[in-house]
Each structure stands twice: as structure tokens, then as C-alpha cells.
Scaffold this motif. Sequence first.
Motif, PDB file in Angstrom:
ATOM      1  N   VAL A  98       3.252  10.633   2.684  1.00  0.00           N
ATOM      2  CA  VAL A  98       4.204  11.713   3.630  1.00  0.00           C
ATOM      3  C   VAL A  98       3.596  13.019   3.388  1.00  0.00           C
ATOM      4  CG1 VAL A  98       6.461  12.760   3.199  1.00  0.00           C
ATOM      5  CG2 VAL A  98       6.229  10.363   2.912  1.00  0.00           C
ATOM      6  N   GLY A  99       3.023  13.534   2.512  1.00  0.00           N
ATOM      7  CA  GLY A  99       2.273  14.638   2.594  1.00  0.00           C
ATOM      8  C   GLY A  99       1.012  14.793   3.614  1.00  0.00           C
ATOM      9  N   LEU A 100       0.340  13.880   3.499  1.00  0.00           N
ATOM     10  CA  LEU A 100      -0.795  13.842   4.679  1.00  0.00           C
ATOM     11  C   LEU A 100      -0.231  13.772   5.969  1.00  0.00           C
ATOM     12  CD1 LEU A 100      -3.552  11.585   3.066  1.00  0.00           C
ATOM     13  CD2 LEU A 100      -3.663  14.169   3.637  1.00  0.00           C
ATOM     14  N   GLY A 111       0.998  -1.242   0.177  1.00  0.00           N
ATOM     15  CA  GLY A 111       0.086  -0.148  -0.185  1.00  0.00           C
ATOM     16  C   GLY A 111       0.881   1.118  -0.035  1.00  0.00           C
ATOM     17  N   PHE A 112       1.819   1.396   0.627  1.00  0.00           N
ATOM     18  CA  PHE A 112       2.672   2.604   0.825  1.00  0.00           C
ATOM     19  C   PHE A 112       3.407   2.590  -0.496  1.00  0.00           C
ATOM     20  CE2 PHE A 112       6.717   4.774   2.040  1.00  0.00           C
ATOM     21  CZ  PHE A 112       6.170   5.696   2.642  1.00  0.00           C
ATOM     22  N   SER A 113       3.961   1.705  -1.057  1.00  0.00           N
ATOM     23  CA  SER A 113       4.569   1.714  -2.590  1.00  0.00           C
ATOM     24  C   SER A 113       3.828   2.478  -3.539  1.00  0.00           C
ATOM     25  CB  SER A 113       5.267   0.357  -2.856  1.00  0.00           C
ATOM     26  OG  SER A 113       3.928  -0.598  -3.026  1.00  0.00           O
ATOM     27  N   GLN A 114       2.548   2.193  -3.435  1.00  0.00           N
ATOM     28  CA  GLN A 114       1.740   2.938  -4.391  1.00  0.00           C
ATOM     29  C   GLN A 114       1.542   4.415  -4.489  1.00  0.00           C
ATOM     30  OE1 GLN A 114      -2.183   0.727  -5.085  1.00  0.00           O
ATOM     31  NE2 GLN A 114      -1.516  -1.110  -3.868  1.00  0.00           N
ATOM     32  N   ALA A 115       1.552   5.182  -3.132  1.00  0.00           N
ATOM     33  CA  ALA A 115       1.519   6.586  -3.262  1.00  0.00           C
ATOM     34  C   ALA A 115       2.173   6.870  -2.020  1.00  0.00           C
ATOM     35  CB  ALA A 115      -0.036   7.012  -3.155  1.00  0.00           C
ATOM     36  N   LEU A 155      -5.817   1.884  -0.770  1.00  0.00           N
ATOM     37  CA  LEU A 155      -4.415   1.283  -1.523  1.00  0.00           C
ATOM     38  C   LEU A 155      -4.180  -0.063  -1.015  1.00  0.00           C
ATOM     39  CD1 LEU A 155      -2.274   4.687  -1.541  1.00  0.00           C
ATOM     40  CD2 LEU A 155      -3.981   3.587  -3.529  1.00  0.00           C
ATOM     41  N   LEU A 156      -4.880  -0.411   0.143  1.00  0.00           N
ATOM     42  CA  LEU A 156      -4.735  -1.969   0.712  1.00  0.00           C
ATOM     43  C   LEU A 156      -5.639  -2.565  -0.217  1.00  0.00           C
ATOM     44  CD1 LEU A 156      -4.291  -1.319   4.298  1.00  0.00           C
ATOM     45  CD2 LEU A 156      -2.655  -2.451   2.842  1.00  0.00           C
ATOM     46  N   PRO A 157      -5.333  -4.150  -0.522  1.00  0.00           N
ATOM     47  CA  PRO A 157      -5.946  -5.008  -0.909  1.00  0.00           C
ATOM     48  C   PRO A 157      -7.630  -4.787  -0.634  1.00  0.00           C
ATOM     49  CG  PRO A 157      -4.268  -5.908  -0.557  1.00  0.00           C
ATOM     50  CD  PRO A 157      -4.126  -4.949   0.069  1.00  0.00           C
ATOM     51  N   PRO A 158      -8.517  -5.046  -1.529  1.00  0.00           N
ATOM     52  CA  PRO A 158      -9.876  -4.750  -1.226  1.00  0.00           C
ATOM     53  C   PRO A 158     -10.370  -5.669  -0.264  1.00  0.00           C
ATOM     54  CG  PRO A 158      -9.823  -5.314  -3.419  1.00  0.00           C
ATOM     55  CD  PRO A 158      -8.497  -5.160  -3.024  1.00  0.00           C
ATOM     56  N   GLY A 159     -11.202  -5.262   0.822  1.00  0.00           N
ATOM     57  CA  GLY A 159     -11.908  -6.224   1.621  1.00  0.00           C
ATOM     58  C   GLY A 159     -13.088  -6.674   0.870  1.00  0.00           C
ATOM     59  N   LEU A 176      -5.747  10.136   5.957  1.00  0.00           N
ATOM     60  CA  LEU A 176      -4.611   9.333   5.786  1.00  0.00           C
ATOM     61  C   LEU A 176      -5.119   7.601   6.093  1.00  0.00           C
ATOM     62  CD1 LEU A 176      -1.358   8.924   5.896  1.00  0.00           C
ATOM     63  CD2 LEU A 176      -1.732   9.036   8.551  1.00  0.00           C
ATOM     64  N   LEU A 177      -6.028   7.600   6.945  1.00  0.00           N
ATOM     65  CA  LEU A 177      -6.640   6.191   7.140  1.00  0.00           C
ATOM     66  C   LEU A 177      -7.362   5.700   5.898  1.00  0.00           C
ATOM     67  CD1 LEU A 177      -7.553   6.316  10.903  1.00  0.00           C
ATOM     68  CD2 LEU A 177      -5.591   5.094  10.029  1.00  0.00           C
TER      69      LEU A 177
END
Length: 257
Positions: A37-39, A28-32, A94-98, A87-88
Motif C-alpha cells: 500500500v505504501g509503495l 504474497g499480498f498477505s505477507q506485507a 514475496l511470491l513463491p520462488p521461481g 512494487l514489482l
Amino acid sequence: MAHLSEQGEPRPAERLPLTTIIPRAWIGFSQAPWRFVGLTALMLITPTGLSMIARDLEQSDSWWLTTIGDALFLATFPAVLLPLVALLQLADQLLPPGPTTARQASAPRLERLRWVFRQTAALTLLEAVILIGAMNLIRIAGALMASHSGVLSGVILVSGGLVLTLWAVSQSLALPLLIHHRHRPLAAMEHSRRLVQTNRLKIMALIGLLIGVNLIGLMGAFVGLLLSIPFSALLLMASCRTQTPWVRDSRQNMLPT
């Protein structure tokens, strides 16, 4: 012990996917990364600046400036909450969908953010009232018993503090669950309590992991926190991708995709 669903059927126990939250968070972090960081920078800088200005204004002799300072101090709460919710929410997207993501994706994005912010503010206010009220009740009970028995007063303070700590731990996933499942505040609190009750050791491991990540971030001062805080948000939201044993639909969320 099985819990009942809304239809009266027993709910299967949910399991925290502790072994997969770190790779999920990294994906998830690698996608954006710059959006995270900005948020995080906004969440750290804005309330700090507002509190510094408010402190300077409150030291003034002018009634108007003091009032403005008090208003700015109160504004630090939404100044932290708004970027935190964003942020949350970004981590959840961006995490795999639930299993509930596709069903809720039809609502407009701005409308979803407004609804989530209102529910988050209500949840935060409700938990703050409970926490502050319980702390004051424990303190008053301890002070009343102190005149009769110092030992009994100490027992009340220790036992009350332990119960309050356990309650706080049971609510550690209330906000992520509210955002991921679109719960109301009371439903999020109950879901968090059930999830923590079922996964006591995993919750302790998750809390230890979050503390460790942010301690490493503190070693790098402000720059380190810009990385550790969004990674912590991703870890929390990844924990909401719970697994239900022996249910076929849960198998699609066992590994990062």
C-alpha cells in the motif's frame, strides 16, 4: 513451433499458470500488505504532485520558473518508474520462488534494484520509441492515402492500429519477465512475445482479469486503487512462474507454497 535455446536445443513451450495466480497473489499480498500500500501510494501521489506544481510553474511569465516547471514535468517519469519497479520487485520477492530466484539472490539488494531500474528505463524508452514511431508512421501513411482514396486510408489506419495493438499485447509481460528473469530489454521483449504467442487465450483472460480488478479499484476511488494496483502487480509477477509441460522442475511451481 519449438524455439531454440542458447545451446541450440529446442525450448519446451512455457504455459501460463493462470489457475494459480490468484491464490499466489493473495499469499504474497498477505505477507506485507502495508509495504504494498505504501509503495502504491508513493507511485500515485508523487507524480500527481509534481505534475500539478509543474503546471503552475509553466504558466508563469518567468523563464526560470517555466524551465523548472518543464524539468519537474520530466521528473514525473522516474517518479512513476521508481516505485513501480520497487512494487514489482517486492511482489517478485514475496511470491513463491521461481527456478532462477536462488541463483540471483547472491547479488546485493541495492545493486539488484539499480540494475533492474536501468534495464526497466531502457525497456520503457525502447517500447515508447517503437510505439510512437509506429503511430506516426500509420498516421502519415493514412494522410498520404487520404488524397487518393478515403477507403484505402481507412484500411491503412484500421489495419495499422490492429497490428500495433497486437504488438502491444505481445509485450504485456516484458517488464515482469525482465524483473523476474533479470533479462535485458530485447531479451524481455522476445520472451514476452514467445509467451504470449503460446498462451493467447490465457493472456486475454489475464488482461481481462487485470482490467476487472482495477475497475473494481476505481469504484473505491483512491483507496480502492491502493489495493487493486498492488494486487495487479502480484498477478503479473505470478504469471512469470511459468510451467513447462513434462519437465520435472516445473512441478514445484504449480501450487502456492
